[in-house]
Design an enzyme around this catalytic site. Structure first.
Site, PDB file in Angstrom:
ATOM      1  N   HIS A  67       0.853  -1.203   0.000  1.00 62.17           N
ATOM      2  CA  HIS A  67       0.000   0.000   0.000  1.00 62.17           C
ATOM      3  C   HIS A  67       0.889   1.255   0.000  1.00 62.17           C
ATOM      4  O   HIS A  67       0.684   2.171  -0.810  1.00 62.17           O
ATOM      5  CB  HIS A  67      -0.905  -0.028   1.245  1.00 62.17           C
ATOM      6  CG  HIS A  67      -1.756   1.195   1.428  1.00 62.17           C
ATOM      7  ND1 HIS A  67      -3.067   1.240   1.025  1.00 62.17           N
ATOM      8  CD2 HIS A  67      -1.483   2.422   1.958  1.00 62.17           C
ATOM      9  CE1 HIS A  67      -3.575   2.434   1.303  1.00 62.17           C
ATOM     10  NE2 HIS A  67      -2.622   3.164   1.883  1.00 62.17           N
ATOM     11  N   GLU A  68       1.875   1.273   0.888  1.00 61.72           N
ATOM     12  CA  GLU A  68       2.754   2.454   0.974  1.00 61.72           C
ATOM     13  C   GLU A  68       3.601   2.586  -0.287  1.00 61.72           C
ATOM     14  O   GLU A  68       3.865   3.693  -0.747  1.00 61.72           O
ATOM     15  CB  GLU A  68       3.646   2.377   2.228  1.00 61.72           C
ATOM     16  CG  GLU A  68       2.889   2.323   3.561  1.00 61.72           C
ATOM     17  CD  GLU A  68       1.922   3.496   3.789  1.00 61.72           C
ATOM     18  OE1 GLU A  68       2.116   4.561   3.181  1.00 61.72           O
ATOM     19  OE2 GLU A  68       0.943   3.315   4.543  1.00 61.72           O
ATOM     20  N   CYS A 109      -7.152  -2.726  -7.448  1.00 63.94           N
ATOM     21  CA  CYS A 109      -8.301  -2.811  -8.351  1.00 63.94           C
ATOM     22  C   CYS A 109      -7.799  -2.490  -9.767  1.00 63.94           C
ATOM     23  O   CYS A 109      -6.661  -2.042  -9.933  1.00 63.94           O
ATOM     24  CB  CYS A 109      -9.394  -1.814  -7.944  1.00 63.94           C
ATOM     25  SG  CYS A 109      -8.950  -0.095  -8.186  1.00 63.94           S
TER      26      CYS A 109
END
Lengths: 448, 189
Positions: free
Chosen positions: B133-134, B168
């Site tokens: 994520h980071e 996504c």
């Protein structure tokens, strides 16, 4: 669908401003920062922010003080108070003053997200309410006439009474004073409101065409009449016919209409059979019809037929108390139409608008507001946004005699032609000897 | 030291077990198809310790690490300390949009709310999610509204566990575009 908001963080601690900035940027919001309430107020003048995060403890102007100003000047802007010095009292005070939420530093990351979701929801609801209010304003036509001056309040009281009767109404007043709106209000309040309201500007239609428009025609009645067509007098059946600029119609048309008003029957152009018509007539004019009657430009019998009830709409310069209300109404209207957020008009700008004479009346005021809203780059309309109206104040009304007008007119012509009698006489279409006599009689002398 | 194109460095910091770094590197390689390298471990960043909060300031650590030369395009530092940014009580990880160095801490990932310890494999998976994520932020990806996307913001462990370990299709597209942009700027630099 997520809505990205424009957010400003108002905090004297740089580290907090940076933290917020980085966080909001990562969430796709447009973020700006201010180190004090004063800096934030300056930024608010330039750009409309959706949401402000405001620290309570700040030097100079504290968060509560700032919140009060924001809620007064920019009521649509959401404010979330943040503080490391949380107390029940300050949070209650902030919420009472209109803060959307209250956060104690440091808070859990998900709390910030919840606040953002809540504000986005409130923003959506506010937008929906504004939209519905706009729809309601359009539907309630009577309420579209705005005014608190005595003259307008008298008219508001008169409208329902007039609406009840079937008598013809003559609305007089300068151009742009809202005569058609009053006619619409009478129609809307009358028993005929389920039927059409048809407005015709008699001044804009040539007489021959007006006859065909009003009475209708049979096929082949005149060159170009390829098919039969019903006139407005027939189409309006059961409703209200509004004839604007009635003073502009010819005496022949006045006779025709007079007959219709008396007999309630029309005959189409090229037709033979009379047709029953049922309508209420409301007329309007900016002319002095009594003067026209004296000059035989308007038929007296027709005048009395259309003028059973007279409503005189005052010019805007004689109903100055209405200007702030009208300004507010038009600012809202054009903010909505142009999707620009204009929250207020400064006192200085309002003073300018109040002092202007508005020769074009409400129509001119509306155009001025529309232009200012369209061209404004900030969310506040200031005096500079109305710079285009400064140069055209209207002289106060003054009655002058014909000879004074003639004297002034000849003096101007002479000055334009450097007091050359031959040249001026040619311009004025007079013989030079006649001009010389007039100059002598009117005691005109070259100044300087 | 020459910069290795698209090499993602994974740096264990302080007491972080090396196999957490290895597992994270494997996830980065596997899900993003990018080469990774385990870099030599760094000491616990005591310079960022906040004595009032008894936590480590993530902003200060990032600022310090970004000044270091790791020899990789982007770096993910794995820590075993409690991180915070001034606004928040804690963060699992931190990175600046388009920055060079991201942080991911396993400190709050290895203990459930009820005080129990999760299975090590779950801790590795959580660490990999935070790191990825980071890393997404380092490639200018913003938080995503889709809760079936790795870039969806997770405020607590329950949310983190519900979040999948992949992007996504929109974020995946943005990531690939960002990778191309990064490649261009790397070649130009």
């Amino acid at each position: 669908m997520k809505e990205n908001m424009s957010i400003m963080v108002v905090d004297d601690e740089m580290i907090i401003r940076e933290s917020f900035s980085h966080w909001f940027e990562k969430s796709g919001h447009k973020v700006s920062t201010a180190a004090s309430g004063f800096e934030a107020l300056d930024k608010l003048k330039e750009y409309p922010f959706d949401l402000l995060f405001v620290d309570i403890k700040m030097p100079g102007m504290d968060g509560i003080e700032f919140l009060e100003i924001v809620k007064k000047e920019y009521p649509d802007t959401f404010v979330v108070i943040i503080t490391a010095y949380g107390s029940i009292e300050s949070s209650v005070k902030a919420m009472k003053l209109g803060a959307s939420d209250y956060l104690l530093k440091p808070f859990k990351p998900e709390q910030l997200n919840l606040v953002l979701e809540k504000v986005a929801q409130q923003k959506k609801l506010t937008g929906e309410i504004d939209y519905l209010k706009g729809c309601l304003d359009t539907m309630t036509r009577f309420d579209n006439i705005i005014g608190q001056s005595k003259a307008m309040v008298d008219i508001f009281e008169l409208i329902p009474e007039v609406a009840e009767s079937e008598a013809s109404v003559l609305i007089t007043g300068e151009t742009g004073t809202g005569k058609e709106l009053i006619a619409k209000a009478i129609h809307a309040k009358s028993k005929r409101n389920a039927h059409p309201f048809i407005a015709i500007n008699c001044g804009a239609i040539p007489d021959s065409l007006l006859e065909s428009e009003l009475f209708g025609h049979q096929k082949g009645a005149f060159t170009g009449a390829d098919h039969a067509r019903k006139g407005f007098l027939e189409v309006v059946s059961g409703g209200t016919l509004f004839l604007d600029e009635i003073g502009e119609i010819s005496t022949k048309m006045q006779v025709n209409l007079l007959r219709v008003l008396e007999e309630k029957k029309i005959t189409q152009l090229g037709g033979r059979e009379p047709i029953d018509v049922d309508f209420r007539l409301i007329s309007a004019t900016r002319r002095n019809l009594e003067q026209d009657i004296k000059q035989r430009n308007f038929r007296e019998d027709f005048y009395y037929r259309i003028n059973v009830i007279t409503i005189e709409v005052p010019p805007l310069r004689k109903r100055k108390p209405d200007i702030p209300l009208l300004v507010e109404h038009f600012v809202k209207k054009y903010s909505r139409e142009t999707a620009k957020r204009i929250d207020r008009v400064t006192d200085s700008a309002m003073e300018l608008l109040n002092n202007f004479e508005w020769p074009g009346n409400i129509r001119e005021l509306e155009n001025a507001i529309e232009r200012a809203v369209v061209l404004s780059k900030s969310r506040t309309l200031d005096r500079k946004d109305f710079s285009f109206i400064r140069s055209a104040p209207v002289e106060p009304e003054k009655t002058v005699s014909l000879s004074e007008m003639e004297k002034e007119f000849i003096r101007q012509a002479l000055e334009q032609n450097e007091w050359n009698i031959t040249r001026t006489s040619k311009v004025l279409g007079l013989h030079r000897v006649t001009l010389q006599k007039k100059v002598k009689r009117l005691n005109l002398r070259k100044s300087g | 030291m020459a910069t290795k194109k698209f090499m993602i460095g994974v740096v264990p910091v302080g007491d972080t077990p090396v196999f957490v770094a290895k597992a994270t590197a494997a996830h980065i390689s596997g899900y993003l198809n990018l080469p990774t390298e385990i870099l030599p471990a760094l000491d616990t960043p005591s310079f960022a310790y906040d004595e009032k909060r008894l936590q480590y300031n993530a902003g200060i650590i990032i600022k310090t690490y970004e000044a270091l030369e790791f020899g990789c395009e982007k770096v993910v530092a794995l820590l075993d300390i409690d991180l915070f940014i001034p606004l928040f009580t804690h963060v699992f990880g931190e990175a600046k949009l388009g920055g060079k160095c991201a942080l991911a801490s396993i400190f709050r990932l290895k203990m459930e709310r009820d005080g129990s310890c999760p299975a090590p494999s779950l801790v590795y998976e959580r660490a990999a999610k935070v790191a990825l994520h980071e890393l997404g932020h380092l490639f200018k990806l913003r938080h995503c509204e889709d809760n079936r996307c790795l870039m969806h913001f997770s405020g607590d462990l329950e949310q983190l566990d519900r979040t999948p370990i992949y992007f996504c299709r929109y974020c995946n597209r943005f990531f690939k575009d960002a990778l191309v942009d990064n490649s261009d700027s790397s070649f130009n630099s």
